[in-house]
Design a protein around this motif. Sequence first.
Motif, PDB file in Angstrom:
ATOM      1  N   GLY A 145       7.142  60.506  45.381  1.00 37.66           N
ATOM      2  CA  GLY A 145       8.080  60.727  46.479  1.00 37.66           C
ATOM      3  C   GLY A 145       8.301  62.221  46.638  1.00 37.66           C
ATOM      4  O   GLY A 145       8.472  62.941  45.640  1.00 37.66           O
ATOM      5  N   THR A 183      -2.814  65.997  54.306  1.00 39.34           N
ATOM      6  CA  THR A 183      -1.467  65.422  54.127  1.00 39.34           C
ATOM      7  C   THR A 183      -0.623  65.575  55.397  1.00 39.34           C
ATOM      8  O   THR A 183       0.598  65.641  55.322  1.00 39.34           O
ATOM      9  N   VAL A 230      -2.030  74.999  54.040  1.00 35.96           N
ATOM     10  CA  VAL A 230      -1.985  75.248  55.484  1.00 35.96           C
ATOM     11  C   VAL A 230      -0.698  74.596  55.976  1.00 35.96           C
ATOM     12  O   VAL A 230      -0.549  73.370  55.909  1.00 35.96           O
ATOM     13  N   ALA A 231       0.241  75.446  56.403  1.00 35.44           N
ATOM     14  CA  ALA A 231       1.583  74.941  56.703  1.00 35.44           C
ATOM     15  C   ALA A 231       2.111  75.597  57.963  1.00 35.44           C
ATOM     16  O   ALA A 231       1.480  76.495  58.526  1.00 35.44           O
ATOM     17  N   ARG A 232       3.278  75.152  58.397  1.00 32.69           N
ATOM     18  CA  ARG A 232       3.920  75.758  59.564  1.00 32.69           C
ATOM     19  C   ARG A 232       4.583  77.057  59.152  1.00 32.69           C
ATOM     20  O   ARG A 232       4.824  77.313  57.960  1.00 32.69           O
ATOM     21  N   GLU A 277       4.601  56.395  61.980  1.00 32.42           N
ATOM     22  CA  GLU A 277       3.172  56.206  61.719  1.00 32.42           C
ATOM     23  C   GLU A 277       2.720  54.792  62.116  1.00 32.42           C
ATOM     24  O   GLU A 277       1.738  54.286  61.586  1.00 32.42           O
ATOM     25  N   SER A 297      -0.088  60.634  59.915  1.00 29.79           N
ATOM     26  CA  SER A 297      -1.315  59.994  60.402  1.00 29.79           C
ATOM     27  C   SER A 297      -1.624  60.348  61.866  1.00 29.79           C
ATOM     28  O   SER A 297      -2.788  60.511  62.226  1.00 29.79           O
ATOM     29  N   ASP A 321      -1.363  63.093  63.300  1.00 31.32           N
ATOM     30  CA  ASP A 321      -1.948  64.436  63.419  1.00 31.32           C
ATOM     31  C   ASP A 321      -3.348  64.506  62.791  1.00 31.32           C
ATOM     32  O   ASP A 321      -3.909  65.600  62.647  1.00 31.32           O
ATOM     33  N   ALA A 364      -0.826  57.644  47.496  1.00 35.17           N
ATOM     34  CA  ALA A 364       0.124  58.353  46.626  1.00 35.17           C
ATOM     35  C   ALA A 364       1.445  57.610  46.638  1.00 35.17           C
ATOM     36  O   ALA A 364       1.937  57.232  47.696  1.00 35.17           O
ATOM     37  N   SER A 422       6.094  67.646  53.123  1.00 35.96           N
ATOM     38  CA  SER A 422       6.710  67.148  51.891  1.00 35.96           C
ATOM     39  C   SER A 422       5.655  66.855  50.818  1.00 35.96           C
ATOM     40  O   SER A 422       5.620  67.498  49.760  1.00 35.96           O
ATOM     41  N   LEU A 423       4.780  65.880  51.099  1.00 40.50           N
ATOM     42  CA  LEU A 423       3.826  65.457  50.065  1.00 40.50           C
ATOM     43  C   LEU A 423       2.817  66.562  49.742  1.00 40.50           C
ATOM     44  O   LEU A 423       2.522  66.829  48.571  1.00 40.50           O
ATOM     45  N   GLY A 424       2.281  67.217  50.781  1.00 41.69           N
ATOM     46  CA  GLY A 424       1.260  68.246  50.559  1.00 41.69           C
ATOM     47  C   GLY A 424       1.792  69.410  49.750  1.00 41.69           C
ATOM     48  O   GLY A 424       1.084  69.973  48.898  1.00 41.69           O
ATOM     49  N   ALA A 467       0.808  71.046  54.790  1.00 43.98           N
ATOM     50  CA  ALA A 467       1.715  71.061  53.635  1.00 43.98           C
ATOM     51  C   ALA A 467       3.152  70.924  54.119  1.00 43.98           C
ATOM     52  O   ALA A 467       3.825  71.906  54.414  1.00 43.98           O
ATOM     53  N   LEU A 524      -4.404  61.659  51.458  1.00 42.17           N
ATOM     54  CA  LEU A 524      -3.338  60.992  50.688  1.00 42.17           C
ATOM     55  C   LEU A 524      -2.313  60.383  51.636  1.00 42.17           C
ATOM     56  O   LEU A 524      -1.188  60.095  51.261  1.00 42.17           O
ATOM     57  N   GLN A 525      -2.733  60.178  52.888  1.00 40.52           N
ATOM     58  CA  GLN A 525      -1.804  59.703  53.919  1.00 40.52           C
ATOM     59  C   GLN A 525      -1.581  58.193  53.820  1.00 40.52           C
ATOM     60  O   GLN A 525      -2.380  57.472  53.236  1.00 40.52           O
TER      61      GLN A 525
HETATM   62  N1  LIG Z   1       6.622  62.238  51.568  1.00 41.71           N
HETATM   63  C1  LIG Z   1       6.282  61.281  50.726  1.00 41.71           C
HETATM   64  O1  LIG Z   1       6.997  61.021  49.749  1.00 41.71           O
HETATM   65  C2  LIG Z   1       4.986  60.521  50.901  1.00 41.71           C
HETATM   66  C3  LIG Z   1       4.558  59.664  49.869  1.00 41.71           C
HETATM   67  C4  LIG Z   1       3.363  58.955  50.025  1.00 41.71           C
HETATM   68  C5  LIG Z   1       2.606  59.111  51.180  1.00 41.71           C
HETATM   69  N2  LIG Z   1       3.074  59.944  52.163  1.00 41.71           N
HETATM   70  C6  LIG Z   1       2.221  60.084  53.356  1.00 41.71           C
HETATM   71  O2  LIG Z   1       1.736  61.411  53.396  1.00 41.71           O
HETATM   72  C7  LIG Z   1       1.606  61.855  54.760  1.00 41.71           C
HETATM   73  C8  LIG Z   1       2.452  63.094  54.944  1.00 41.71           C
HETATM   74  O3  LIG Z   1       3.811  62.744  54.764  1.00 41.71           O
HETATM   75  P1  LIG Z   1       4.952  63.838  54.579  1.00 41.71           P
HETATM   76  O4  LIG Z   1       6.176  63.113  54.226  1.00 41.71           O
HETATM   77  O5  LIG Z   1       4.474  64.936  53.707  1.00 41.71           O
HETATM   78  O6  LIG Z   1       5.074  64.363  56.091  1.00 41.71           O
HETATM   79  P2  LIG Z   1       5.616  65.772  56.562  1.00 41.71           P
HETATM   80  O7  LIG Z   1       5.917  65.648  58.006  1.00 41.71           O
HETATM   81  O8  LIG Z   1       6.701  66.241  55.649  1.00 41.71           O
HETATM   82  O9  LIG Z   1       4.375  66.738  56.337  1.00 41.71           O
HETATM   83  C9  LIG Z   1       3.294  66.866  57.209  1.00 41.71           C
HETATM   84  C10 LIG Z   1       3.222  68.334  57.531  1.00 41.71           C
HETATM   85  O10 LIG Z   1       2.010  68.609  58.192  1.00 41.71           O
HETATM   86  C11 LIG Z   1       2.291  69.697  59.057  1.00 41.71           C
HETATM   87  N3  LIG Z   1       1.219  69.814  60.040  1.00 41.71           N
HETATM   88  C12 LIG Z   1       0.800  68.912  60.951  1.00 41.71           C
HETATM   89  N4  LIG Z   1      -0.237  69.406  61.659  1.00 41.71           N
HETATM   90  C13 LIG Z   1      -0.455  70.645  61.165  1.00 41.71           C
HETATM   91  C14 LIG Z   1      -1.385  71.661  61.485  1.00 41.71           C
HETATM   92  N5  LIG Z   1      -2.276  71.494  62.461  1.00 41.71           N
HETATM   93  N6  LIG Z   1      -1.333  72.827  60.797  1.00 41.71           N
HETATM   94  C15 LIG Z   1      -0.430  72.998  59.820  1.00 41.71           C
HETATM   95  N7  LIG Z   1       0.479  72.068  59.453  1.00 41.71           N
HETATM   96  C16 LIG Z   1       0.463  70.913  60.135  1.00 41.71           C
HETATM   97  C17 LIG Z   1       3.625  69.339  59.671  1.00 41.71           C
HETATM   98  O11 LIG Z   1       4.234  70.469  60.255  1.00 41.71           O
HETATM   99  C18 LIG Z   1       4.359  68.821  58.437  1.00 41.71           C
HETATM  100  O12 LIG Z   1       5.029  69.878  57.799  1.00 41.71           O
HETATM  101  C19 LIG Z   1       2.052  60.676  55.619  1.00 41.71           C
HETATM  102  O13 LIG Z   1       0.959  59.900  56.000  1.00 41.71           O
HETATM  103  C20 LIG Z   1       2.959  59.891  54.677  1.00 41.71           C
HETATM  104  O14 LIG Z   1       3.051  58.521  55.026  1.00 41.71           O
HETATM  105  C21 LIG Z   1       4.222  60.654  52.055  1.00 41.71           C
END
Ligand SMILES: NC(=O)c1ccc[n+]([C@@H]2O[C@H](COP(=O)([O-])OP(=O)(O)OC[C@H]3O[C@@H](n4cnc5c(N)ncnc54)[C@H](O)[C@@H]3O)[C@@H](O)[C@H]2O)c1
Length: 298
Positions: free
Chosen positions: A120, A71, A28-30, A259, A74, A76, A117, A10-12, A8, A95-96
């Motif tokens: 934004g 989420t 599940v987040a940091r 990615e 990619s 990870d 997805a 941004s998107l998650g 979790a 949703l990646q």
């Molecule tokens: N942000 C957007 O607007 C958006 C829109 C469409 C698609 N996407 C896609 O969604 C995916 C995620 O993008 P995002 O922008 O949310 O990235 P992000 O980096 O903001 O979020 C990913 C999160 O996953 C966490 N993470 C990774 N491994 C982990 C683990 N083992 N345990 C707990 N947390 C863990 C990271 O710390 C990070 O906070 C990407 O593939 C991106 O291309 C994003």
Amino acid sequence: MRILVFGAGSLGTLVGGLLASVHDVTLVARDRHATRVSKTGLDIVGAESAHASPAATTAETGHDADLAIVTVKSFDTAAAAEALADCDADAILSLQNGLTEEMLASRLEAPVLAGTATYGARLVAPGRVECTGVGRVVLGALDGGTSPLAERVGKAFRDANINTLVAADMPRRRWEKLAVNAGINAVTALSRVENGCLAANEASELTHRAARETARVARLEGVRLPNRVARAAIDRVIEKTAANRSSMLQDVESGKRTEVDAINGAVVDIAAEHDFEVPTNRTLAALLRAWERGEGLR
Ligand SMILES: NC(=O)c1ccc[n+]([C@@H]2O[C@H](COP(=O)([O-])OP(=O)(O)OC[C@H]3O[C@@H](n4cnc5c(N)ncnc54)[C@H](O)[C@@H]3O)[C@@H](O)[C@H]2O)c1
Ligand SMILES: CC(C)(CO)[C@@H](O)C(=O)[O-]
């Protein structure tokens, strides 16, 4: 529905926060983000606004859920799959961006749904996510066709007021999205321009060539994606997102890993399985990887 959102950021956080209005959601987040959400909940601001109280944890394994949504970025995905193998999730949805579902499907027993997805999202602070644009989630069976599981998951999303389409042609949609990302993301990231700058100049020729190669590889994989459809998709996205800085450009600007492996790199790898050359995608991937290996990453 009991829903686990794995990764979790941004998107998650946005999707999980919206789903939490009607479902039992665990993020599940940091650490700092998980702690803040557990203590005071989650604020969604911007184009959507809500306060949500999903559970949040840094524990990656031992969860029990009807659905796990992946989420993480990619790169990870392998680690996420490893952790999810130690959870009891009845279904998985990615949703990646990029082609990640195959890796999840090869490492997990639960059925994997494909998803895209266009919402934004931006995590602005622990416990606070901005919805930068209301888009749409499209999901369905990874190999295409109708799927009662996809229908159930689609209903769960719609019940939470997430604009969602359940589609029977996910293979074509995934490859079309890949063609768009292969063309726009790498070129904008390397030339440091907004998406709109790719309209009608020599850079747009590069963008179209990368998309054409991707469409050809899709067809080699048995997915019907004519060049003109990929080209029209690119032109539509460039026009509709002219002012956007692509996700890959944002990664490069903030010194983060991109990615590229799951986008241009995936096109190169799959093309190689068919003894087919994709010089534009190969060049774009090589340049981005050189930046990542060199001065780029902070
Ligand atoms: N942000 C957007 O607007 C958006 C829109 C469409 C698609 N996407 C896609 O969604 C995916 C995620 O993008 P995002 O922008 O949310 O990235 P992000 O980096 O903001 O979020 C990913 C999160 O996953 C966490 N993470 C990774 N491994 C982990 C683990 N083992 N345990 C707990 N947390 C863990 C990271 O710390 C990070 O906070 C990407 O593939 C991106 O291309 C994003
Ligand atoms: C569609 C897209 C290229 C728009 O910027 C987006 O998928 C992105 O930035 O990754």
